[in-house]
Scaffold this active site. Structure first.
Site, short mmCIF file in Angstrom:
data_model
loop_
_atom_site.label_atom_id
_atom_site.label_comp_id
_atom_site.label_asym_id
_atom_site.label_seq_id
_atom_site.Cartn_x
_atom_site.Cartn_y
_atom_site.Cartn_z
N ASP A 66 -6.87 -15.01 1.58
CA ASP A 66 -5.87 -14.09 2.15
C ASP A 66 -5.14 -14.65 3.35
OD1 ASP A 66 -4.34 -11.90 2.60
OD2 ASP A 66 -5.95 -10.63 3.38
N TRP A 95 -15.86 -8.57 3.59
CA TRP A 95 -14.95 -8.37 4.72
C TRP A 95 -15.58 -8.88 6.02
CZ3 TRP A 95 -12.43 -2.79 3.94
CH2 TRP A 95 -11.52 -2.87 2.86
N GLU A 135 -0.50 -12.26 10.55
CA GLU A 135 -1.72 -11.44 10.56
C GLU A 135 -2.93 -12.24 11.04
OE1 GLU A 135 -2.62 -9.74 6.74
OE2 GLU A 135 -4.54 -8.90 7.41
N ASN A 182 0.89 -1.17 0.00
CA ASN A 182 0.00 0.00 0.00
C ASN A 182 0.93 1.22 0.00
OD1 ASN A 182 -2.44 -1.50 0.17
ND2 ASN A 182 -2.06 -1.81 2.36
N GLU A 208 -8.12 -3.29 -3.30
CA GLU A 208 -8.49 -2.68 -2.03
C GLU A 208 -8.38 -1.16 -2.08
OE1 GLU A 208 -7.70 -6.21 1.17
OE2 GLU A 208 -6.00 -4.88 0.81
#
Lengths: 714, 714
Positions: free
Chosen positions: A378, A557, A406, A224, A305
């Protein structure tokens, strides 16, 4: 480079019996902590090291040997074979002594980074030969590893090592403000504010650690991407890091924001077919390479995203990637273009990347490589493989693993991810018939790719122990080792990591290897067994929230999108009666996954929505099996605690206590996960938890009220 | 048959609220024990039963209804539809009333044994219609089952049932001397000494039990056949049994000794190409059919384990089977020719039947059916399927299951075999691409066979409870139900069996269904997990003897032939690096089984010899996984004990105590198996049992000294 010989007289026998000197107890020394030599190497103990050449890299080689054997004087002495037995001879074909002992054919096989280690049976000379200084460096690290681990007997050694992947890359999701996205080991190790003037000693320590396990690339900043990374100011900082990494064989790469021409260059847009945009990128590439001649290339997250990308201008991923590739090609750079794309309005999220990318197969430049997460969603504790592996036969693909945890307990849970990486690499896609494994697809064996690469999202931060959890270091280590050799087993990796990091005590290694190898299945079981996925908390992804509802949120999500629990059953029907995601797999996997009775049970609820009363092969109903799996995950962590407690005294007190404390957190959170998921799913199943299992200790309504503020969990 | 009407006035409402009358507590009543009606049927409770025809079979139908509803008077009354609501109407197209309610098309679909049950929504008439009296009988048993179980709501019923297999056969391994090979429920129920004069009431009870679950054939004698069975004297006895079974739709078959012409007829040999031999068999067939016109045919074990066969004369299995088939064909009889052949001097035993039979594909007469055990070795707790299923595309095949628990704890262990049968039937062979399951291969769907059949080796003896263990009755029941409908699930079968056999108490049924469904995996785990097989004691097959050595024994009768444990590892390499047995399977199974990382773990050591340190998908080493599996098998049995103890008061005291005592034996023997196997294999692995698991309570050397004299264990 000037040919020269350096002899280090090594009184290694002395060292074998001495206490290891580098026994730091804070984890800062990573897998260099335990310098004790293996008893196995005794009969092959070298007495002299001859380094045949001179360069910054050979200087590192010399220093590494000096670090491992500090009792030695180090001198530059001409090499003479007669002087002694058990000489270690290190160098490239540039050295006559080396060239006389290795044939041209052998050198040809080694490629850029490969090396050979061979012990001659006569005088016991150990030869470490390579085509490049980096090959020699890898060879020396391998040699030191062999000295300090028990797996290989150096007496008989005759081994050629050639890396599975040309580019073995860490991806840092480090932001320019010093935070780390999904980082759980403190703030970023890159001190952008201090650079280029102040140089943290961590930078070289980082390079050394990576080189020692074969990693040869690093993407410094978050996918990002902040456009600022490409400003002159930041490139000056990057240049300094590149200079530190260079002798360790590590190239720098950068994540770039696709809108950089507009944001940074002030252009009207960043349309990849706009000539001004092309020029801007060409100029930027020239600028970078003028500063960093061995710059690796760009990593790009585009139209993903919310990030900008070529589709903003009606162009394809291929248009965008190729434009960047054309700018880098003259300099030998590559574009790593991520396929992590999905749209809330679209089809089953698991299908979308495939649908967007596979039609573009064959349209990408040769120096573009598509970077694919191992699974189609993911980085979940377990996913089936992304069906793009094997489906894009005319496009180079590289796997992206997530080393940072994560979705696997942050840096609080002991989870050895090597088994996850290995499971993915060993998976047979059947794309070209049997044995079309992901390893063979991505390492060039199947499609003969001219570039091969593999990436891991780093778990590194400024914590003293680098990774937040002492055992999380093993995931960095395992990624590097598998990137070097994708046929290594997790058991071998755990073994050598434990011996170098803690101790060669056989009981310790055997017990903790067992813990490490079981740890990933434990987390799968207490978080998302039987193919469940994406049950974690909103945004921060911490803890269980299978009930999660956020007003106005993207449905994809939310956990309910994935588990689809109702009074009838649970699971996402991706079979031919559902989203048809199974059709993206080659036969026979398509049929195997499609059929509930042949679908591997570890993927069952990934591909099927099944009744609570569905009976598995082991005779358990689905509900009971869920209960057993969640409970077995918890039980296993409790065993880990007991085993670790028994290790007291075998490791230093500091790491013992720190790991012990983390295991207590893990046990607590495993119970939290079990209770949250079972109590929540029980509201649908209406069935009792089998009486022989522990009862929940939480109350569902209270668990639902827990909220965490972790926007920047560091 | 003369058309007639019988009305049974059924005051069933009365019965719903009364205690069940047939609550025998000794197990003798099998699944007829609990006659309580399900609360679900209340709204569809019939008030009158009209039986439209008269015959021995319709008499049985009448008696069954009278048995279920003894408070009723039974009278012969003309049917008048106006008389009442909720009439049950039973009959064939011979009855005008039936013919007026069922179309010709519907009748055509039902075939010989099929039936329909339909409730008209207006007056609530329930129709049970079939083409034959046997179809009507099956329909009535189904109707009674629905009344007494909770799964189906009779109010909405509209169901057609057509059996999956034409011939649904029990194989008795009963010897003429009254013993039963591999029988664990006492001596044979066939009292050959008393027949034909004395008729045990067990004969009709046996026929009734079979008919109630759809079994329509019985092979009375052991496949290791005594030639005497074909003497006039014995055929007279057989004729009497056939007469008792006939109205229940059950045909008699006999196992024959291939040497019968020589042994019994005094011929020089039994060569199938010898005209005298052919004549002898033709005459014998004529003789049999003159006495028993509906005789089913022969079952033959030839050139197997020392028995005579066509190969004794240089002829093939096809020569032998066809000769017998030609003798039976004029009478409509069939030959069931067993493929259970193997040779101690030959290749891997698992490959031999395939190698002997597949080359003969297409050479067998239409009335020959090859009878195949589910697995390639011999009724082990778990085997992969026999690769002959799907490989013989021009030959009719029938599965042979073993209901008696030769390798699964005799009648001492609670093991519900339905999950084993189901696992086999549901297995996809991929012989004609995906969904070529063994069920579809053998029931005629795939190859359109003109004959279809299935066999189960009976677990029946003269014990009061028929099977030695009250729960072993469920295996007889499950075989029949799956032979009738090979798509039924084990969960459905367990449910209806428990409700009919014990009680409809929801907690009891839920808990014990769980036990039953888990029980087969438990025995796999405490006996032969992860693909191990054939670890049992010599000859009697009782208890663990993985170390077994018998001087001069056939190597393929010794456990070491199968487990191949050594210091390096364990397992039989049947991959392409070993015996190549995997090549007998169709792709993709061939590749899946061949590759150690894709081979299902339940078959791992069947197909691979693996190192003790081999790491499984769950992170456990092979040795640790063995320990976990053995331990989990034991632990599960201990849970079964606790659950059963909690059932006290929900079942009669006699069966409660008897099952409780059996479970104690099972727990003891599960520990014995675990200890024997782990302690023995540990002598090779040299590895410790994971500390969190229970320690062995036995000493290996003492276990090795145990000897059992069980030549005729009955």
């Amino acid at each position: 480079m000037r040919i020269k010989s350096i002899i280090l007289s090594l009184f290694i026998l002395f060292l074998v019996n001495s206490a290891s000197f580098a026994q730091a107890t804070d984890g800062s020394q990573l897998w260099f902590t335990n310098q004790q030599l293996s008893p196995k190497v005794k009969t092959a103990i070298p007495t002299t090291v001859c380094i045949q050449e001179e360069s910054a890299t050979f200087k590192i080689i010399k220093e590494e040997l000096a670090k491992s054997f500090p009792a030695l004087g180090v001198g530059d002495v001409s090499f003479t074979k007669k002087s002694t037995k058990n000489i270690v001879l290190i160098g490239t074909a540039d050295s006559k002594a080396i060239a006389s002992m290795v044939s041209e054919d052998e050198f040809a096989k080694l490629g850029d980074d490969g090396f050979l280690i061979r012990r001659k049976q006569g005088d016991g000379t150990i030869l470490i030969a390579a085509n490049t200084e980096f090959g020699a460096l890898y060879g020396v690290y391998e040699f030191l590893r062999l000295l300090k681990t028990s797996a290989t007997d150096l007496v008989e050694i005759d081994r050629v090592e050639i890396p599975s992947y040309q580019r073995r890359i860490l991806n840092h999701w480090d932001n320019l403000d010093g935070t780390v996205e999904r980082g759980y080991a403190g703030y970023s190790i890159w001190k952008w504010d201090e650079l280029p003037g102040t140089i943290s000693p961590r930078y070289e320590a980082y390079a050394r650690a990576n080189a020692s396990i074969g990693i040869n690339g690093t993407v410094l900043n978050n996918v990002n991407a902040n456009p600022d990374i490409l400003t002159k100011d930041y490139l000056e900082k990057v240049k300094v890091l590149a200079g530190i990494f260079r002798p360790y064989g590590i190239r720098v790469y950068l994540s770039v924001n696709f809108s950089s021409p507009k944001e940074l260059g002030g252009l009207e847009n960043s349309d990849p077919l706009n000539d001004q945009v092309k020029s801007w990128w060409n100029d930027k590439a020239d600028e970078i390479y003028a500063m960093i001649p061995d710059f690796g290339g760009f990593l790009v997250k585009a139209n993903s995203e919310g990030l900008p990308g070529p589709q903003d201008y009606g162009r394809t991923h291929a248009d965008g990637a190729n434009m960047l590739a054309d700018a880098l090609a003259p300099h030998g750079g590559i574009v790593m273009w991520r396929a992590f794309v999905y749209n809330p309005d679209g089809d089953d999220r698991a299908k979308q990347a495939y649908k967007e990318f596979v039609p573009l197969d064959g349209q990408f430049r040769k120096n573009v490589i598509i970077q694919l997460k191992n699974g189609p969603i993911d980085f979940q504790p377990r996913e089936p493989f992304s069906p793009m592996f094997g489906a894009m036969k005319h496009t180079t693909l590289m796997p992206e693993f997530q080393i940072t945890q994560e979705y696997l307990g942050f840096s609080d849970h002991l989870v050895f991810l090597s088994t996850l990486f290995e499971e993915c690499l060993d998976t047979d896609t059947y794309a070209e018939g049997p044995n079309t494994t992901i390893a063979r697809i991505t390492d060039g064996e199947v499609y003969n790719d001219s570039i091969t690469a593999i990436a891991g999202v780093a778990n590194i931060g400024e914590d003293t122990n680098w990774c937040g959890h002492h055992f999380a270091q093993s995931n960095w280590y395992a990624f590097g080792r598998l990137a070097w050799n994708n046929k290594l087993s997790s058991a071998e990796i755990a073994n050598e990591w434990l011996e170098q990091t803690f101790t060669q005590d056989a009981d310790f290694v055997a017990q903790m290897k067992r813990v490490m190898l079981q740890s990933r299945e434990a987390v799968v079981n207490y978080m998302t067994p039987i193919g469940l996925h994406h049950l974690m908390g909103w945004s921060h992804h911490y803890g269980p929230e299978p009930w999660c509802e956020v007003p106005g949120a993207r449905p994809d999500w939310l956990p309910t999108y994935y588990h689809k629990a109702d009074s009838m059953g649970i699971g996402f029907d991706r079979s031919t009666t559902g989203s048809e995601a199974v059709l993206q797999y080659a036969e026979p996997l398509r049929s195997i996954y499609d059929n509930v009775s042949t679908c591997p049970e570890m993927y069952l609820l990934w591909f099927h929505h099944l009744s609570w009363d569905y009976v598995l092969h082991n005779g358990n109903t689905l509900w009971d099996e869920l209960c057993y799996k969640y409970s077995s995950g918890v039980d296993r962590v409790k065993v880990f605690q007991k085993i670790w407690d028994r290790m007291e005294g075998k490791v230093d007190a500091q790491r013992f206590k720190e790991v012990q404390a983390k295991l207590a957190i893990q046990a607590t959170e495993a119970i939290w996960w079990r209770d949250a998921c079972l109590l929540y799913f029980q509201t649908f199943s209406g069935k009792p938890i089998p009486e022989e299992l522990d009862r929940p200790v939480h109350v569902l309504e209270k668990l639902k009220m827990l909220k965490f503020d972790m926007t920047h969990h560091n």
